[in-house]
Design a protein around this motif. Structure first.
Motif, PDB file in Angstrom:
ATOM      1  N   UNK A   1      21.370  -4.511 -15.049  1.00 27.10           N
ATOM      2  CA  UNK A   1      20.282  -5.112 -15.828  1.00 27.10           C
ATOM      3  C   UNK A   1      19.880  -4.220 -17.004  1.00 27.10           C
ATOM      4  N   UNK A   2      19.397  -4.848 -18.073  1.00 26.79           N
ATOM      5  CA  UNK A   2      18.862  -4.086 -19.200  1.00 26.79           C
ATOM      6  C   UNK A   2      17.454  -3.589 -18.900  1.00 26.79           C
ATOM      7  N   UNK A   3      16.702  -4.376 -18.112  1.00 26.33           N
ATOM      8  CA  UNK A   3      15.339  -3.993 -17.755  1.00 26.33           C
ATOM      9  C   UNK A   3      14.997  -4.570 -16.383  1.00 26.33           C
ATOM     10  N   UNK A   4      14.132  -3.850 -15.667  1.00 23.89           N
ATOM     11  CA  UNK A   4      13.691  -4.304 -14.348  1.00 23.89           C
ATOM     12  C   UNK A   4      12.298  -3.731 -14.091  1.00 23.89           C
ATOM     13  N   UNK A   5      11.321  -4.612 -13.901  1.00 22.47           N
ATOM     14  CA  UNK A   5       9.946  -4.219 -13.606  1.00 22.47           C
ATOM     15  C   UNK A   5       9.513  -4.917 -12.327  1.00 22.47           C
ATOM     16  N   UNK A   6       8.813  -4.176 -11.456  1.00 24.97           N
ATOM     17  CA  UNK A   6       8.411  -4.711 -10.155  1.00 24.97           C
ATOM     18  C   UNK A   6       6.941  -4.386  -9.907  1.00 24.97           C
ATOM     19  N   UNK A   7       6.211  -5.362  -9.376  1.00 32.93           N
ATOM     20  CA  UNK A   7       4.839  -5.132  -8.936  1.00 32.93           C
ATOM     21  C   UNK A   7       4.768  -5.502  -7.461  1.00 32.93           C
ATOM     22  N   UNK A   8       4.467  -4.494  -6.632  1.00 33.59           N
ATOM     23  CA  UNK A   8       4.343  -4.695  -5.190  1.00 33.59           C
ATOM     24  C   UNK A   8       2.872  -4.707  -4.803  1.00 33.59           C
ATOM     25  N   UNK A   9       2.504  -5.659  -3.954  1.00 32.90           N
ATOM     26  CA  UNK A   9       1.156  -5.692  -3.389  1.00 32.90           C
ATOM     27  C   UNK A   9       1.247  -5.137  -1.976  1.00 32.90           C
ATOM     28  N   UNK A  10       0.380  -4.188  -1.678  1.00 32.95           N
ATOM     29  CA  UNK A  10       0.385  -3.539  -0.376  1.00 32.95           C
ATOM     30  C   UNK A  10      -0.939  -3.872   0.304  1.00 32.95           C
ATOM     31  N   UNK A  11      -0.880  -4.777   1.285  1.00 33.10           N
ATOM     32  CA  UNK A  11      -2.056  -5.211   2.036  1.00 33.10           C
ATOM     33  C   UNK A  11      -2.130  -4.406   3.326  1.00 33.10           C
ATOM     34  N   UNK A  12      -3.179  -3.601   3.462  1.00 32.20           N
ATOM     35  CA  UNK A  12      -3.322  -2.756   4.640  1.00 32.20           C
ATOM     36  C   UNK A  12      -3.883  -3.543   5.818  1.00 32.20           C
ATOM     37  N   UNK A  13      -3.374  -3.232   6.997  1.00 34.26           N
ATOM     38  CA  UNK A  13      -3.838  -3.861   8.221  1.00 34.26           C
ATOM     39  C   UNK A  13      -5.081  -3.112   8.692  1.00 34.26           C
ATOM     40  N   UNK A  14      -6.114  -3.850   9.013  1.00 40.90           N
ATOM     41  CA  UNK A  14      -7.344  -3.259   9.531  1.00 40.90           C
ATOM     42  C   UNK A  14      -7.138  -2.992  11.025  1.00 40.90           C
ATOM     43  N   UNK A  15      -6.812  -1.768  11.370  1.00 37.97           N
ATOM     44  CA  UNK A  15      -6.478  -1.421  12.758  1.00 37.97           C
ATOM     45  C   UNK A  15      -7.655  -1.610  13.712  1.00 37.97           C
ATOM     46  N   UNK A  16      -8.848  -1.257  13.288  1.00 34.23           N
ATOM     47  CA  UNK A  16      -9.989  -1.406  14.193  1.00 34.23           C
ATOM     48  C   UNK A  16     -10.264  -2.880  14.481  1.00 34.23           C
TER      49      UNK A  16
END
Length: 153
Positions: free
Chosen positions: A124-139
């Motif tokens: 690829x000439x260009x590659x951009x990524x946006x990841x969403x990281x949803x944390x699990x509420x352990x309590x």
């Protein structure tokens, strides 16, 4: 899915090492002081090729350790399927339904780009990524489990 909070991780084309069939990012900033359970979703991926490709779709796999993904070929998990209308610019054309259960201990990240017949794409000439990281509420998870436990006994 019970989420406590979330963060976004942007993987810029400027820091990517690109090759035929993939992109890789090294030395990703630490997201938390400890490894926390989370759901990781690719909310935006843009892949640009200099020349027209012979296909309209790209299967994107990511080097994420996951606890809710299995495949018959034991390959890395699929994180998205990209589509193109002009055979040069590939991106998500629908909201991504893939939520991978993992942790936020991401030091390096490699994307594998393949055609739907599993052969590698061009570089690829260009590659951009946006990841969403949803944390699990352990309590909250523990409270819910403890509330359901007497029902099972």
């Amino acid at each position: 899915m019970p989420y406590h909070d979330c963060q976004y991780l942007y993987l810029s084309d400027q820091q990517a090492t690109k090759s035929a069939g993939g992109c890789e990012w090294q030395n990703i900033p630490t997201l938390s002081l400890s490894s926390r359970e989370c759901y990781i979703t690719a909310v935006k991926i843009n892949v640009l090729f200099g020349a027209s490709q012979t296909h309209n779709d790209i299967v994107v796999k990511g080097s994420i350790p996951t606890m809710n993904y299995k495949s018959s070929d034991n390959s890395e998990p699929v994180i998205a399927v990209l589509h193109s209308d002009d055979d040069k610019i590939f991106d998500l054309n629908i909201e991504n339904p893939i939520h991978l259960f993992s942790n936020d201990n991401i030091k390096n990240f490699k994307l594998t780009l393949s055609k739907t017949n599993t052969s590698a794409t061009a570089e690829p000439d260009a590659c951009n990524v946006l990841l969403k990281i949803d944390y699990v509420n352990q309590s909250e998870q523990q409270e819910q489990f403890l509330m359901e436990l007497p029902k099972r006994i």
